[in-house]
Design a protein around this motif. Structure first.
Motif, mmCIF file in Angstrom:
data_model
loop_
_atom_site.group_PDB
_atom_site.id
_atom_site.type_symbol
_atom_site.label_atom_id
_atom_site.label_comp_id
_atom_site.label_asym_id
_atom_site.label_seq_id
_atom_site.Cartn_x
_atom_site.Cartn_y
_atom_site.Cartn_z
ATOM 1 N N ASP A 260 60.464 101.080 74.188
ATOM 2 C CA ASP A 260 59.367 101.471 72.953
ATOM 3 C C ASP A 260 60.168 101.298 71.812
ATOM 4 O O ASP A 260 59.660 101.932 70.924
ATOM 5 C CB ASP A 260 58.695 102.663 73.271
ATOM 6 C CG ASP A 260 57.794 102.864 74.485
ATOM 7 O OD1 ASP A 260 57.459 101.629 74.865
ATOM 8 O OD2 ASP A 260 57.018 103.692 74.868
ATOM 9 N N HIS B 186 62.432 106.496 68.576
ATOM 10 C CA HIS B 186 61.096 106.901 69.365
ATOM 11 C C HIS B 186 61.572 108.031 70.235
ATOM 12 O O HIS B 186 60.586 109.011 70.128
ATOM 13 C CB HIS B 186 60.754 105.562 70.291
ATOM 14 C CG HIS B 186 59.749 105.927 71.089
ATOM 15 N ND1 HIS B 186 58.389 106.076 70.565
ATOM 16 C CD2 HIS B 186 59.589 105.961 72.330
ATOM 17 C CE1 HIS B 186 57.551 106.330 71.736
ATOM 18 N NE2 HIS B 186 58.207 106.278 72.895
ATOM 19 N N ASP C 138 55.121 107.553 80.827
ATOM 20 C CA ASP C 138 54.938 105.949 81.103
ATOM 21 C C ASP C 138 56.109 105.008 81.374
ATOM 22 O O ASP C 138 55.939 104.105 81.237
ATOM 23 C CB ASP C 138 53.884 105.582 80.180
ATOM 24 C CG ASP C 138 54.543 105.224 78.700
ATOM 25 O OD1 ASP C 138 55.165 106.341 78.166
ATOM 26 O OD2 ASP C 138 54.251 104.616 78.108
ATOM 27 N N HIS C 139 57.156 105.667 81.372
ATOM 28 C CA HIS C 139 58.431 105.127 81.596
ATOM 29 C C HIS C 139 59.388 105.253 82.614
ATOM 30 O O HIS C 139 60.138 104.526 83.446
ATOM 31 C CB HIS C 139 59.274 104.913 80.291
ATOM 32 C CG HIS C 139 58.670 104.162 79.338
ATOM 33 N ND1 HIS C 139 58.849 102.859 78.913
ATOM 34 C CD2 HIS C 139 57.647 104.574 78.416
ATOM 35 C CE1 HIS C 139 57.945 102.491 77.920
ATOM 36 N NE2 HIS C 139 57.141 103.598 77.509
ATOM 37 N N HIS D 39 63.808 104.983 78.457
ATOM 38 C CA HIS D 39 63.758 106.506 77.871
ATOM 39 C C HIS D 39 62.853 107.119 79.029
ATOM 40 O O HIS D 39 62.012 106.869 79.934
ATOM 41 C CB HIS D 39 63.378 106.674 76.489
ATOM 42 C CG HIS D 39 61.866 106.053 76.382
ATOM 43 N ND1 HIS D 39 61.215 104.895 76.582
ATOM 44 C CD2 HIS D 39 60.610 106.620 75.735
ATOM 45 C CE1 HIS D 39 60.196 104.546 76.249
ATOM 46 N NE2 HIS D 39 59.635 105.491 75.710
ATOM 47 N N HIS E 267 59.807 108.998 78.506
ATOM 48 C CA HIS E 267 58.517 109.265 78.632
ATOM 49 C C HIS E 267 57.884 109.044 79.902
ATOM 50 O O HIS E 267 58.290 108.089 80.717
ATOM 51 C CB HIS E 267 57.886 108.309 77.210
ATOM 52 C CG HIS E 267 57.980 109.022 76.351
ATOM 53 N ND1 HIS E 267 57.874 108.488 75.123
ATOM 54 C CD2 HIS E 267 58.161 110.383 75.666
ATOM 55 C CE1 HIS E 267 57.978 109.102 73.958
ATOM 56 N NE2 HIS E 267 58.308 110.267 74.454
HETATM 57 ZN ZN ZN Z 1 57.829 106.040 74.942
#
Ligand code: ZN
Ligand code: FE
Length: 256
Positions: free
Chosen positions: A134, A115, A61-62, A57, A59
């Motif tokens: 996540d 999420h 941190d991804h 996804h 985000h």
């Molecule tokens: Zn996330």
């Protein structure tokens, strides 16, 4: 055909990141890009050369390291078609029901939105492993930032339909906090009580509680257990539709 090799390593403060490797085909992928220096160290350690980024996804941190890694290595970025606008550098767009071929290994793609919208999971059936980002955690699930309870429950049911022995690689070490919440809503689940003890033991030695398996999660993760009488009773929803029980469990966790 050799099994997909998986190299797990920590990144940032509580992320886990994964290199996957097909030796015959000479391919190496990274599941998400939380932390470029950590990924570069893992590549150096394994001696593998990055060819793919497989995003779950958008985000930061991804997918935050996508462009830097792509620029440095020329790797191919795979991500959700439905969220392509938010996946930096995306080359290959995949969606629910698609199969992504990574050398001789086939990844089935599941849309597991909730999420975020356009969150995907990768299931390598032949190797018995799933990368879920996540969407699902050890004893937890992602916070619903964008999706509805209906969407997220539908997503989790897709993961629950995988074989019990499927190894689940999730993206964060949140387990100890998840266990405390799980015990608060399902206090009489003996498998959960036993697991919480084991988790405390692992964490006291700074050992990971990831990966997990679908079977273990079905037995102990409250977000996969809205049909549990103990859970329903504890949260005051005995006999309610499962999606309502799920929604209330998620809501309670947000305020735990
Ligand atoms: Zn996330
Ligand atoms: Fe995350």
């Amino acid at each position: 055909m050799s099994k997909l090799e998986v190299h797990m390593f920590p990144a940032l403060s509580d992320n886990y990141c994964y290199l996957i490797h097909d030796n015959q085909a000479g391919l190496t992928g990274v599941i998400d890009t939380p932390d470029v220096p950590a990924i570069e160290r893992a590549l150096k350690e394994t001696g593998w050369t990055l060819t793919h980024i497989l995003n779950t996804h958008h985000h930061a941190d991804h997918a935050g390291g996508n462009l830097e890694l792509k620029q440095k290595t020329g790797c191919t970025v795979v991500g959700a078609a439905t969220d392509a606008a938010r996946i930096p550098g995306i080359d290959i767009k995949v969606g629910d029901g698609d199969v992504f071929e990574f050398g001789s290994h086939k990844a089935q793609i599941f849309d597991v939105s909730g999420h975020t919208i356009g969150h995907i999971a990768y299931w390598f059936e032949d190797s018995g492993v799933a990368f879920v980002g996540d969407a699902l955690f050890t004893l937890g699930c992602g916070r619903m930032f964008e999706g509805t309870p209906d969407q997220m429950w539908t997503s989790l049911q897709k993961l629950m339909s995988l074989p019990d022995d499927t190894i689940v690689y999730c993206a964060h070490e949140y387990t100890q906090a998840n266990a405390k919440f799980a015990l608060s809503v399902e206090p009489h689940n003996q498998a959960l009580i036993d697991r919480a003890v084991e988790i405390d033991r692992l964490r006291s030695q700074s050992l990971p509680t990831v990966p997990t398996t679908i079977g273990e999660e079905k037995a102990t993760n409250p977000f996969l257990r809205p049909s549990s009488a103990d859970l329903q009773k504890t949260i005051g929803l005995t006999g309610a539709p499962l999606v309502e029980v799920f929604a209330e469990t998620r809501r309670l966790k947000d305020h735990f």
